[in-house]
Design a protein around this motif. Structure first.
Motif, PDB file in Angstrom:
ATOM      1  N   ARG A 137       0.803  -1.218   0.000  1.00 11.89           N
ATOM      2  CA  ARG A 137       0.000   0.000   0.000  1.00 11.89           C
ATOM      3  C   ARG A 137       0.840   1.275   0.000  1.00 11.89           C
ATOM      4  N   HIS A 138       1.953   1.302   0.741  1.00 15.47           N
ATOM      5  CA  HIS A 138       2.724   2.545   0.781  1.00 15.47           C
ATOM      6  C   HIS A 138       3.359   2.835  -0.569  1.00 15.47           C
ATOM      7  N   GLU A 139       4.023   1.849  -1.137  1.00 14.16           N
ATOM      8  CA  GLU A 139       4.686   2.049  -2.422  1.00 14.16           C
ATOM      9  C   GLU A 139       3.667   2.406  -3.497  1.00 14.16           C
ATOM     10  N   TRP A 140       2.520   1.721  -3.480  1.00 16.79           N
ATOM     11  CA  TRP A 140       1.474   1.999  -4.462  1.00 16.79           C
ATOM     12  C   TRP A 140       0.933   3.412  -4.296  1.00 16.79           C
ATOM     13  N   LEU A 141       0.725   3.827  -3.042  1.00 16.19           N
ATOM     14  CA  LEU A 141       0.178   5.157  -2.792  1.00 16.19           C
ATOM     15  C   LEU A 141       1.163   6.237  -3.222  1.00 16.19           C
ATOM     16  N   VAL A 142       2.443   6.057  -2.938  1.00 13.95           N
ATOM     17  CA  VAL A 142       3.454   7.006  -3.399  1.00 13.95           C
ATOM     18  C   VAL A 142       3.409   7.119  -4.920  1.00 13.95           C
ATOM     19  N   GLU A 143       3.327   5.994  -5.603  1.00 12.49           N
ATOM     20  CA  GLU A 143       3.279   5.996  -7.068  1.00 12.49           C
ATOM     21  C   GLU A 143       2.044   6.723  -7.583  1.00 12.49           C
ATOM     22  N   GLN A 144       0.896   6.467  -6.948  1.00 13.43           N
ATOM     23  CA  GLN A 144      -0.348   7.081  -7.403  1.00 13.43           C
ATOM     24  C   GLN A 144      -0.364   8.589  -7.128  1.00 13.43           C
ATOM     25  N   LEU A 145       0.152   9.004  -5.989  1.00 10.64           N
ATOM     26  CA  LEU A 145       0.231  10.434  -5.690  1.00 10.64           C
ATOM     27  C   LEU A 145       1.165  11.133  -6.671  1.00 10.64           C
ATOM     28  N   THR A 146       2.279  10.496  -6.969  1.00  5.44           N
ATOM     29  CA  THR A 146       3.210  11.069  -7.939  1.00  5.44           C
ATOM     30  C   THR A 146       2.523  11.256  -9.289  1.00  5.44           C
ATOM     31  N   GLU A 151      10.294  14.257 -14.249  1.00  9.02           N
ATOM     32  CA  GLU A 151      11.338  13.939 -13.282  1.00  9.02           C
ATOM     33  C   GLU A 151      11.613  15.114 -12.345  1.00  9.02           C
ATOM     34  N   GLN A 152      11.559  16.330 -12.870  1.00 10.29           N
ATOM     35  CA  GLN A 152      11.729  17.515 -12.015  1.00 10.29           C
ATOM     36  C   GLN A 152      10.602  17.612 -10.994  1.00 10.29           C
ATOM     37  N   VAL A 153       9.391  17.315 -11.426  1.00  3.84           N
ATOM     38  CA  VAL A 153       8.256  17.341 -10.497  1.00  3.84           C
ATOM     39  C   VAL A 153       8.473  16.327  -9.383  1.00  3.84           C
ATOM     40  N   ARG A 154       8.858  15.117  -9.750  1.00  7.22           N
ATOM     41  CA  ARG A 154       9.103  14.076  -8.747  1.00  7.22           C
ATOM     42  C   ARG A 154      10.178  14.503  -7.761  1.00  7.22           C
ATOM     43  N   GLU A 155      11.231  15.112  -8.259  1.00  7.77           N
ATOM     44  CA  GLU A 155      12.331  15.518  -7.389  1.00  7.77           C
ATOM     45  C   GLU A 155      11.911  16.625  -6.434  1.00  7.77           C
ATOM     46  N   LEU A 156      11.231  17.630  -6.956  1.00  2.00           N
ATOM     47  CA  LEU A 156      10.839  18.760  -6.121  1.00  2.00           C
ATOM     48  C   LEU A 156       9.786  18.386  -5.080  1.00  2.00           C
ATOM     49  N   LEU A 157       8.946  17.412  -5.399  1.00  2.45           N
ATOM     50  CA  LEU A 157       7.870  17.025  -4.486  1.00  2.45           C
ATOM     51  C   LEU A 157       8.160  15.740  -3.722  1.00  2.45           C
ATOM     52  N   ALA A 158       9.374  15.215  -3.830  1.00  2.43           N
ATOM     53  CA  ALA A 158       9.671  13.900  -3.238  1.00  2.43           C
ATOM     54  C   ALA A 158       9.374  13.859  -1.742  1.00  2.43           C
ATOM     55  N   ILE A 159       9.827  14.847  -1.011  1.00  2.49           N
ATOM     56  CA  ILE A 159       9.593  14.870   0.441  1.00  2.49           C
ATOM     57  C   ILE A 159       8.098  14.952   0.725  1.00  2.49           C
ATOM     58  N   ASP A 160       7.416  15.833   0.011  1.00  2.00           N
ATOM     59  CA  ASP A 160       5.989  16.038   0.260  1.00  2.00           C
ATOM     60  C   ASP A 160       5.169  14.807  -0.109  1.00  2.00           C
ATOM     61  N   ILE A 161       5.529  14.142  -1.204  1.00  2.00           N
ATOM     62  CA  ILE A 161       4.803  12.941  -1.596  1.00  2.00           C
ATOM     63  C   ILE A 161       4.954  11.864  -0.525  1.00  2.00           C
ATOM     64  N   GLN A 194       2.349   8.946   3.970  1.00  2.00           N
ATOM     65  CA  GLN A 194       2.324   8.501   5.362  1.00  2.00           C
ATOM     66  C   GLN A 194       1.086   9.024   6.081  1.00  2.00           C
ATOM     67  N   GLY A 195       0.802  10.309   5.909  1.00  2.00           N
ATOM     68  CA  GLY A 195      -0.355  10.889   6.587  1.00  2.00           C
ATOM     69  C   GLY A 195      -1.670  10.294   6.120  1.00  2.00           C
ATOM     70  N   LEU A 196      -1.787  10.043   4.831  1.00  2.00           N
ATOM     71  CA  LEU A 196      -3.002   9.434   4.300  1.00  2.00           C
ATOM     72  C   LEU A 196      -3.186   8.011   4.819  1.00  2.00           C
ATOM     73  N   GLU A 197      -2.095   7.255   4.899  1.00  2.00           N
ATOM     74  CA  GLU A 197      -2.182   5.893   5.427  1.00  2.00           C
ATOM     75  C   GLU A 197      -2.638   5.887   6.875  1.00  2.00           C
ATOM     76  N   ILE A 198      -2.089   6.780   7.672  1.00  6.37           N
ATOM     77  CA  ILE A 198      -2.472   6.849   9.083  1.00  6.37           C
ATOM     78  C   ILE A 198      -3.949   7.211   9.199  1.00  6.37           C
ATOM     79  N   TRP A 199      -4.388   8.194   8.405  1.00  6.73           N
ATOM     80  CA  TRP A 199      -5.800   8.571   8.436  1.00  6.73           C
ATOM     81  C   TRP A 199      -6.693   7.401   8.013  1.00  6.73           C
ATOM     82  N   ALA A 200      -6.338   6.732   6.910  1.00 10.10           N
ATOM     83  CA  ALA A 200      -7.172   5.633   6.405  1.00 10.10           C
ATOM     84  C   ALA A 200      -7.243   4.494   7.390  1.00 10.10           C
TER      85      ALA A 200
END
Length: 315
Positions: free
Chosen positions: A262-271, A288-298, A303-309
């Motif tokens: 679920r975590h890896e899938w969710l990261v991929e889907q958010l990206t 690739e620039q988008v992924r790099e700039l948003l990597a921390i936030d993604i 993590q936050g979405l998983e905890i909420w769900a």
């Protein structure tokens, strides 16, 4: 002196956290007195004091340090900064005040997310604030800065202890993380901003967050001062974008609960979600620039979405 300062006495301070133009604090100047809104980390203190000096002020001229919430990129340097500000009061949500007076649990929670090495590298020393220098802000409390009212409104959704600050003079909100993340690299050719919600651990709640956004819009603001990063206009469009994305992120989080990865899938889907929206917005960035700039936030959003769900599932 820029026109925003000349008109409203508001200074954007780059705290230097993580990268340039990633994390902002704000200085408001009124009749020779000053207030800070958020403060970054211990490493941000020189930038905060330099901002004062650049506008003819010293540490003794600061009356308030107002925290939107106590996540460390907003408040990690509060204790150390307050030691430099002899006349200031720290103003914070009642749920956040105990963590400023005794930050042990706050540090432990952040360490669980980021690890000890990252805490030391990025945040430095997280010092306590004496209880007598802390004011707890009820919903609707007004902080007076030399006759300039700053209305503090509780805005849960990103965190239960979040508040936003309404400045009547500029007709703008200081939004912390409630109005999402809008980095300047994502502005399109017309200068229009792009925004995503932030659902970082551990208190994300989608319906309160959407209600908090509605509360801010009700005052018909001219702009929003985001911690990440700077002032944005076009607030109705951005609010609509946030609501659409919150709903989509919630849908993905619920779907991820059924998956072993679920975590890896969710990261991929958010990206995929954010890259698609950036391209539709017309920002001059490759995937690739988008992924790099948003990597921390993604990563933090996942993590936050998983905890909420997981919490929703147990309810």
């Amino acid at each position: 002196m820029d026109t925003a300062f000349a008109a409203h006495g508001i200074v954007t301070i780059d705290t230097g956290f993580q990268r340039p133009h990633f994390d902002a604090a704000y200085l408001i100047v009124e009749n020779g007195r000053a207030a800070f809104i958020d403060c970054g980390t211990q490493h941000s203190i020189p930038a905060m004091l330099d901002a004062l000096a650049s506008h003819g002020l010293g540490p003794q001229d600061v009356d308030w340090l107002i925290l939107t919430h106590v996540h460390l990129d907003h408040a990690g340097g509060a204790g150390a900064l307050m030691r430099q500000l002899p006349n200031a009061t720290l103003a914070v949500h009642p749920r956040g005040a105990p963590h400023m007076i005794d930050p042990e649990r706050l540090v432990a929670g952040a360490t669980a997310v980021y690890g000890e090495e990252e805490i030391a590298r990025s945040y430095g020393d997280i010092a306590p604030v004496p209880a007598q220098r802390v004011r707890e802000l009820a919903d609707g409390d007004v902080v007076e800065l030399a006759g300039r009212p700053l209305l503090c409104v509780h805005t849960p959704g990103h965190a239960k202890h979040h508040l936003c600050v309404w400045d009547t003079r500029s007709r703008c909100w200081f939004t912390g993380d409630t109005f999402g993340l809008s980095y300047r690299e994502f502005d399109n050719a017309d200068g229009a901003p792009f925004v995503i919600p932030t659902t970082s651990p551990v208190q994300f709640e989608p319906e309160p967050l959407k209600q908090s956004i509605r509360t801010m819009l009700a005052r018909e603001p001219h702009g929003m001062y985001l911690t990440h990063y700077g002032r944005v206009g076009d607030v109705r469009r951005l609010a609509d974008d946030l609501r659409v994305q919150i709903d989509e992120m919630v849908r993905l989080a619920r779907q991820a609960q059924e998956r072993p990865d679920r975590h890896e899938w969710l990261v991929e889907q958010l990206t995929h979600l954010y890259v698609g929206r950036v391209r539709a917005h017309g920002a001059p960035l490759g995937a690739e620039q988008v992924r790099e700039l948003l990597a921390i936030d993604i990563e933090l959003n996942a993590q936050g979405l998983e905890i909420w769900a997981s919490r929703e599932r147990r309810a």
